[in-house]
Design a protein around this motif. Structure first.
Motif, PDB file in Angstrom:
ATOM      1  N   LEU A 188     -47.888 -12.390  17.875  1.00 37.83           N
ATOM      2  CA  LEU A 188     -48.555 -11.360  17.079  1.00 37.83           C
ATOM      3  C   LEU A 188     -48.304 -11.575  15.588  1.00 37.83           C
ATOM      4  O   LEU A 188     -49.235 -11.477  14.774  1.00 37.83           O
ATOM      5  N   ALA A 189     -47.046 -11.883  15.253  1.00 43.30           N
ATOM      6  CA  ALA A 189     -46.719 -12.140  13.842  1.00 43.30           C
ATOM      7  C   ALA A 189     -47.497 -13.343  13.326  1.00 43.30           C
ATOM      8  O   ALA A 189     -48.035 -13.322  12.207  1.00 43.30           O
ATOM      9  N   ASN A 190     -47.581 -14.384  14.153  1.00 44.42           N
ATOM     10  CA  ASN A 190     -48.339 -15.572  13.751  1.00 44.42           C
ATOM     11  C   ASN A 190     -49.824 -15.250  13.621  1.00 44.42           C
ATOM     12  O   ASN A 190     -50.496 -15.732  12.691  1.00 44.42           O
ATOM     13  N   ALA A 191     -50.340 -14.436  14.553  1.00 44.66           N
ATOM     14  CA  ALA A 191     -51.763 -14.079  14.523  1.00 44.66           C
ATOM     15  C   ALA A 191     -52.094 -13.263  13.275  1.00 44.66           C
ATOM     16  O   ALA A 191     -53.134 -13.474  12.642  1.00 44.66           O
ATOM     17  N   GLU A 192     -51.203 -12.322  12.919  1.00 48.49           N
ATOM     18  CA  GLU A 192     -51.425 -11.528  11.719  1.00 48.49           C
ATOM     19  C   GLU A 192     -51.407 -12.423  10.478  1.00 48.49           C
ATOM     20  O   GLU A 192     -52.209 -12.258   9.554  1.00 48.49           O
ATOM     21  N   GLU A 193     -50.477 -13.389  10.499  1.00 49.68           N
ATOM     22  CA  GLU A 193     -50.400 -14.322   9.377  1.00 49.68           C
ATOM     23  C   GLU A 193     -51.661 -15.178   9.311  1.00 49.68           C
ATOM     24  O   GLU A 193     -52.202 -15.427   8.231  1.00 49.68           O
ATOM     25  N   LYS A 194     -52.143 -15.614  10.485  1.00 52.72           N
ATOM     26  CA  LYS A 194     -53.368 -16.402  10.528  1.00 52.72           C
ATOM     27  C   LYS A 194     -54.554 -15.594   9.986  1.00 52.72           C
ATOM     28  O   LYS A 194     -55.387 -16.120   9.249  1.00 52.72           O
ATOM     29  N   PHE A 195     -54.607 -14.318  10.406  1.00 51.75           N
ATOM     30  CA  PHE A 195     -55.704 -13.456   9.939  1.00 51.75           C
ATOM     31  C   PHE A 195     -55.680 -13.337   8.411  1.00 51.75           C
ATOM     32  O   PHE A 195     -56.719 -13.433   7.747  1.00 51.75           O
ATOM     33  N   LYS A 196     -54.478 -13.143   7.852  1.00 53.31           N
ATOM     34  CA  LYS A 196     -54.349 -13.020   6.400  1.00 53.31           C
ATOM     35  C   LYS A 196     -54.764 -14.320   5.710  1.00 53.31           C
ATOM     36  O   LYS A 196     -55.439 -14.305   4.678  1.00 53.31           O
ATOM     37  N   LYS A 197     -54.357 -15.450   6.283  1.00 57.21           N
ATOM     38  CA  LYS A 197     -54.716 -16.744   5.705  1.00 57.21           C
ATOM     39  C   LYS A 197     -56.228 -16.963   5.775  1.00 57.21           C
ATOM     40  O   LYS A 197     -56.837 -17.473   4.826  1.00 57.21           O
ATOM     41  N   ALA A 198     -56.826 -16.578   6.917  1.00 56.68           N
ATOM     42  CA  ALA A 198     -58.268 -16.770   7.092  1.00 56.68           C
ATOM     43  C   ALA A 198     -59.058 -15.921   6.100  1.00 56.68           C
ATOM     44  O   ALA A 198     -60.041 -16.396   5.506  1.00 56.68           O
ATOM     45  N   THR A 199     -58.625 -14.666   5.925  1.00 52.97           N
ATOM     46  CA  THR A 199     -59.356 -13.785   4.999  1.00 52.97           C
ATOM     47  C   THR A 199     -59.143 -14.205   3.552  1.00 52.97           C
ATOM     48  O   THR A 199     -60.018 -14.021   2.703  1.00 52.97           O
ATOM     49  N   ILE A 206     -54.374 -22.935   5.354  1.00 54.46           N
ATOM     50  CA  ILE A 206     -54.957 -23.220   6.675  1.00 54.46           C
ATOM     51  C   ILE A 206     -54.507 -24.594   7.173  1.00 54.46           C
ATOM     52  O   ILE A 206     -54.149 -24.772   8.333  1.00 54.46           O
ATOM     53  N   LEU A 207     -54.486 -25.571   6.283  1.00 52.36           N
ATOM     54  CA  LEU A 207     -54.150 -26.934   6.678  1.00 52.36           C
ATOM     55  C   LEU A 207     -52.705 -27.073   7.126  1.00 52.36           C
ATOM     56  O   LEU A 207     -52.352 -27.985   7.858  1.00 52.36           O
ATOM     57  N   ARG A 208     -51.841 -26.166   6.665  1.00 54.19           N
ATOM     58  CA  ARG A 208     -50.419 -26.228   7.032  1.00 54.19           C
ATOM     59  C   ARG A 208     -50.102 -25.528   8.355  1.00 54.19           C
ATOM     60  O   ARG A 208     -48.977 -25.578   8.840  1.00 54.19           O
ATOM     61  N   ASP A 209     -51.066 -24.849   8.963  1.00 54.79           N
ATOM     62  CA  ASP A 209     -50.805 -23.978  10.111  1.00 54.79           C
ATOM     63  C   ASP A 209     -50.618 -24.771  11.407  1.00 54.79           C
ATOM     64  O   ASP A 209     -51.088 -25.885  11.554  1.00 54.79           O
ATOM     65  N   ASN A 210     -49.942 -24.152  12.379  1.00 57.00           N
ATOM     66  CA  ASN A 210     -49.746 -24.720  13.713  1.00 57.00           C
ATOM     67  C   ASN A 210     -50.398 -23.811  14.753  1.00 57.00           C
ATOM     68  O   ASN A 210     -50.834 -22.699  14.450  1.00 57.00           O
ATOM     69  N   SER A 215     -44.186 -25.551  19.619  1.00 57.97           N
ATOM     70  CA  SER A 215     -43.014 -26.158  20.248  1.00 57.97           C
ATOM     71  C   SER A 215     -41.788 -25.270  20.149  1.00 57.97           C
ATOM     72  O   SER A 215     -41.000 -25.181  21.100  1.00 57.97           O
ATOM     73  N   SER A 216     -41.612 -24.615  19.015  1.00 58.53           N
ATOM     74  CA  SER A 216     -40.437 -23.758  18.853  1.00 58.53           C
ATOM     75  C   SER A 216     -40.462 -22.587  19.836  1.00 58.53           C
ATOM     76  O   SER A 216     -39.414 -22.159  20.340  1.00 58.53           O
ATOM     77  N   GLN A 217     -41.679 -22.057  20.122  1.00 54.47           N
ATOM     78  CA  GLN A 217     -41.803 -20.988  21.112  1.00 54.47           C
ATOM     79  C   GLN A 217     -41.387 -21.498  22.502  1.00 54.47           C
ATOM     80  O   GLN A 217     -40.681 -20.807  23.239  1.00 54.47           O
ATOM     81  N   LYS A 218     -41.843 -22.689  22.829  1.00 56.63           N
ATOM     82  CA  LYS A 218     -41.532 -23.253  24.138  1.00 56.63           C
ATOM     83  C   LYS A 218     -40.035 -23.550  24.262  1.00 56.63           C
ATOM     84  O   LYS A 218     -39.430 -23.304  25.319  1.00 56.63           O
ATOM     85  N   ILE A 219     -39.452 -24.092  23.197  1.00 53.31           N
ATOM     86  CA  ILE A 219     -38.021 -24.397  23.215  1.00 53.31           C
ATOM     87  C   ILE A 219     -37.205 -23.113  23.380  1.00 53.31           C
ATOM     88  O   ILE A 219     -36.236 -23.064  24.146  1.00 53.31           O
TER      89      ILE A 219
END
Length: 303
Positions: A188-199, A206-210, A215-219
């Motif tokens: 959710l935190a990543n999605a909110e950050e993505k939304f802010k970056k997109a807007t 955008i180019l720096r995003d994952n 991988s860190s979530q999976k680890i």
């Protein structure tokens, strides 16, 4: 570069004690360099050809000159003339005809003349020297990068399968829920950050995003699952020894000094690319292949 090292050894006395000891020492030498070793044996050209046709991926061919009713030169001519493969070959004999043996193609062949009573010791030394030479050829930045990407991708898939299987395991529902909550909060935190970056429409952000479930979530999830399973938590070591190394090879610039040394610049520190680093990488990948496989086997045994 790969973690497997395959040898086929053609010798009609291969079952005798001196050659069995020699074979064991060659195997141990490669295992100490953290390779998965396979040494196939054949007593003559016919048996060699039969075994070679099954698996043509050998890193080294070792052959005696005199092989019962056949000849070591047949082995070499078969590889060079029929298969057109430049696999490294170690060709030896106590016979003085060795150096004058006519071959179709004698490139990348090491000739060794057996001499004296202690020739098994000298033979072993020469074979190990050739093996070390073949290993050094593997240890090029481009080859190592390819091996690391291939092996870590396989590990990532195994790790992901473990995480997915256990996150959906109904028997672990109560223990897994806090892990899921943490993952959802991060997503959710990543999605909110993505939304802010997109807007904001800033290209550099955008180019720096994952991807969201990175991988860190999976680890993180793997580490929590290991704790729930009451297994040793190797997730931090995996991050440092696998993920960090992969990122270094994938994204860091390789710099060469005036004296020919190569190193990566990682967070301001110099990480030198040499045979010691290559050996450490093979060691860590092999260790975590065992770690992941052990957990997989335990999970499968309980399903």
């Amino acid at each position: 570069m790969k973690l497997d090292y395959r040898i086929i050894w053609v010798e009609d006395k291969i079952d005798t004690k001196p050659f069995q000891s020699l074979k064991k020492n060659v195997n141990n030498h490669l295992e100490n360099e953290f390779f998965n070793v396979t040494i196939e044996t054949a007593e003559d050209f016919g048996e060699f050809k039969e075994k070679y046709e099954v698996t043509e991926t050998f890193d080294l061919i070792i052959t005696d000159l005199n092989l019962n009713e056949s000849h070591g030169s047949q082995v070499i001519d078969f590889i060079r003339d029929e298969k057109h493969i430049l696999t490294e070959i170690f060709f030896y004999s106590a016979n003085s005809e060795l150096s004058s043996t006519q071959l179709v193609n004698n490139s990348r062949i090491t000739f060794y003349q057996l001499d004296g009573q202690d020739y098994h010791k000298e033979l072993q030394k020469s074979i190990l020297e050739l093996i070390d030479l073949t290993i050094s050829k593997f240890q090029h930045i481009v080859t190592m990068r390819g091996m690391i990407m291939q092996e870590t991708s396989s590990l990532d898939l195994q790790m992901e399968n473990i995480v997915k299987t256990q996150l959906k395991n109904k028997d672990l529902k109560d223990s897994i829920q806090p892990v899921l909550d943490n993952i959802f909060d991060n997503i959710l935190a990543n999605a909110e950050e993505k939304f802010k970056k997109a807007t904001a429409k800033k290209v550099k952000d955008i180019l720096r995003d994952n991807v969201l479930f990175n991988s860190s979530q999976k680890i993180f999830a793997l580490g929590e699952i290991l704790k729930i399973m009451e297994e040793e938590d190797f997730s931090e070591a995996y991050t440092n020894e696998i993920i960090l190394i992969r990122n270094q090879f994938a994204h860091s610039e390789l710099i060469k000094t005036e004296d020919g040394k190569e190193y990566f610049k990682v967070k301001g520190e110099e990480v030198y690319f040499d045979k010691d680093l290559c050996r450490e990488i093979r060691k860590n990948i092999s260790k975590h292949i065992d770690n992941i496989s052990l957990i997989e086997n335990k999970i499968n045994a309980n399903t």
